[in-house]
Design an enzyme around this catalytic site. Structure first.
Site, PDB file in Angstrom:
ATOM      1  N   ASP A  35      -2.359  -1.019  -1.977  1.00 37.33           N
ATOM      2  CA  ASP A  35      -3.292  -0.683  -1.442  1.00 37.33           C
ATOM      3  C   ASP A  35      -3.606   1.132  -1.595  1.00 37.33           C
ATOM      4  O   ASP A  35      -3.116   1.900  -2.789  1.00 37.33           O
ATOM      5  CB  ASP A  35      -2.386   0.355   0.054  1.00 37.33           C
ATOM      6  CG  ASP A  35      -2.501  -0.792   0.784  1.00 37.33           C
ATOM      7  OD1 ASP A  35      -2.770  -2.528   1.027  1.00 37.33           O
ATOM      8  OD2 ASP A  35      -1.820  -0.437   2.592  1.00 37.33           O
ATOM      9  N   HIS A  86     -10.232  -0.618   3.699  1.00 41.68           N
ATOM     10  CA  HIS A  86      -9.069   0.112   3.821  1.00 41.68           C
ATOM     11  C   HIS A  86      -9.135   1.438   4.573  1.00 41.68           C
ATOM     12  O   HIS A  86      -9.035   3.217   4.219  1.00 41.68           O
ATOM     13  CB  HIS A  86      -7.939   0.481   2.756  1.00 41.68           C
ATOM     14  CG  HIS A  86      -6.640   0.890   3.085  1.00 41.68           C
ATOM     15  ND1 HIS A  86      -5.485   0.681   3.312  1.00 41.68           N
ATOM     16  CD2 HIS A  86      -5.365   1.961   2.164  1.00 41.68           C
ATOM     17  CE1 HIS A  86      -4.690   1.492   3.607  1.00 41.68           C
ATOM     18  NE2 HIS A  86      -5.038   2.473   2.847  1.00 41.68           N
ATOM     19  N   HIS A 195       1.312   0.259  -4.028  1.00 44.10           N
ATOM     20  CA  HIS A 195      -0.061   0.724  -4.208  1.00 44.10           C
ATOM     21  C   HIS A 195      -0.062   1.117  -5.446  1.00 44.10           C
ATOM     22  O   HIS A 195       0.547   1.789  -5.953  1.00 44.10           O
ATOM     23  CB  HIS A 195       0.707   2.317  -3.417  1.00 44.10           C
ATOM     24  CG  HIS A 195       0.535   1.932  -2.108  1.00 44.10           C
ATOM     25  ND1 HIS A 195       2.293   1.545  -1.394  1.00 44.10           N
ATOM     26  CD2 HIS A 195       0.488   1.909  -0.269  1.00 44.10           C
ATOM     27  CE1 HIS A 195       1.789   1.934   0.324  1.00 44.10           C
ATOM     28  NE2 HIS A 195       0.785   2.235   0.716  1.00 44.10           N
TER      29      HIS A 195
END
Length: 229
Positions: A35, A86, A195
């Protein structure tokens, strides 16, 4: 104070059955996701490590970051990874009105489609038939209201949550703890959230190579989420 567990409990998954928490499979397959990118140096480092293990992943990108770093995004496509939405500005669904939230997702989708259209490579999430489709979505912070989720599903999105959360972004989680969170909780079909961001880089860059090595030695493979039903 909301306490989020490393392993998503079955009861939570049952409360939101229309969201994707893991893939039901008996095969030795793990689904790595990243992410918040693309991020200079960190996303590129991540791509290099994945390539060493012939691993594919799904990158849930922030639209504004894609606009800032289009060449890194193109590298993600070139390496055969899947792409997810996202939001454009990494906004919290719980604190955003539905109309504004959906608009932010729409903005991100437009950015992603534009970059994919201009690419010489078709990302796995791109469909050759009809219009380009980027239909995987992960809510920033995992925070999305029921009405927002319902609207997105009606629009054809698949809302991807997670089975294992390493907490790579948390400063009070050590690199070894981050690694153990993944090693101890991952199983066949797990969706893991890392991430590719500055904040998470210390833990992620420590844990990811070891996760890839550990599960590769056990016969697992790492695949994208583009073919889920």
């Amino acid at each position: 104070m909301v306490l989020v567990p490393v392993k998503t409990p079955k009861v939570v998954k049952s409360l939101f059955p229309n969201y994707v928490w893991n893939i039901d499979t008996s095969e030795k397959i793990i689904y790595l996701t990243f992410d918040d990118g693309p991020t200079p140096e960190i996303t590129e480092w991540t791509l290099d490590i994945l390539k060493r293990y012939n691993a594919k992943a799904t990158f849930f990108c922030i639209g504004a970051n894609v606009e800032k770093y289009p060449s890194i995004f193109q590298q993600v496509l070139n390496d055969g990874h899947a792409i997810g939405n996202h939001t454009q500005h990494h906004i919290k669904g719980w604190k955003t009105k539905a109309k504004e939230y959906l608009k932010n997702i729409e903005l991100c989708e437009a950015v992603l489609k534009s970059q994919i259209t201009n690419s010489d490579v078709k990302a796995p999430i791109t469909k050759a038939i009809g219009t380009l489709t980027v239909n995987l979505f992960r809510p920033p912070y995992g925070k999305i209201t029921s009405s927002q989720g319902k609207s997105l599903i009606e629009l054809g999105y698949k809302i991807i949550m997670w089975d294992v959360l390493p907490f790579d972004w948390k400063e009070n989680v050590s690199p070894d703890e981050c690694l153990n969170n993944v090693i101890s909780k991952t199983k066949e079909g797990s969706i893991i959230v890392f991430h590719d961001s500055v904040k998470a880089s210390r833990n992620m860059q420590y844990a990811l190579p070891k996760v890839l090595e550990c599960f590769s030695e056990k016969g697992y493979r790492f695949e994208v989420l583009d073919t889920i039903n």
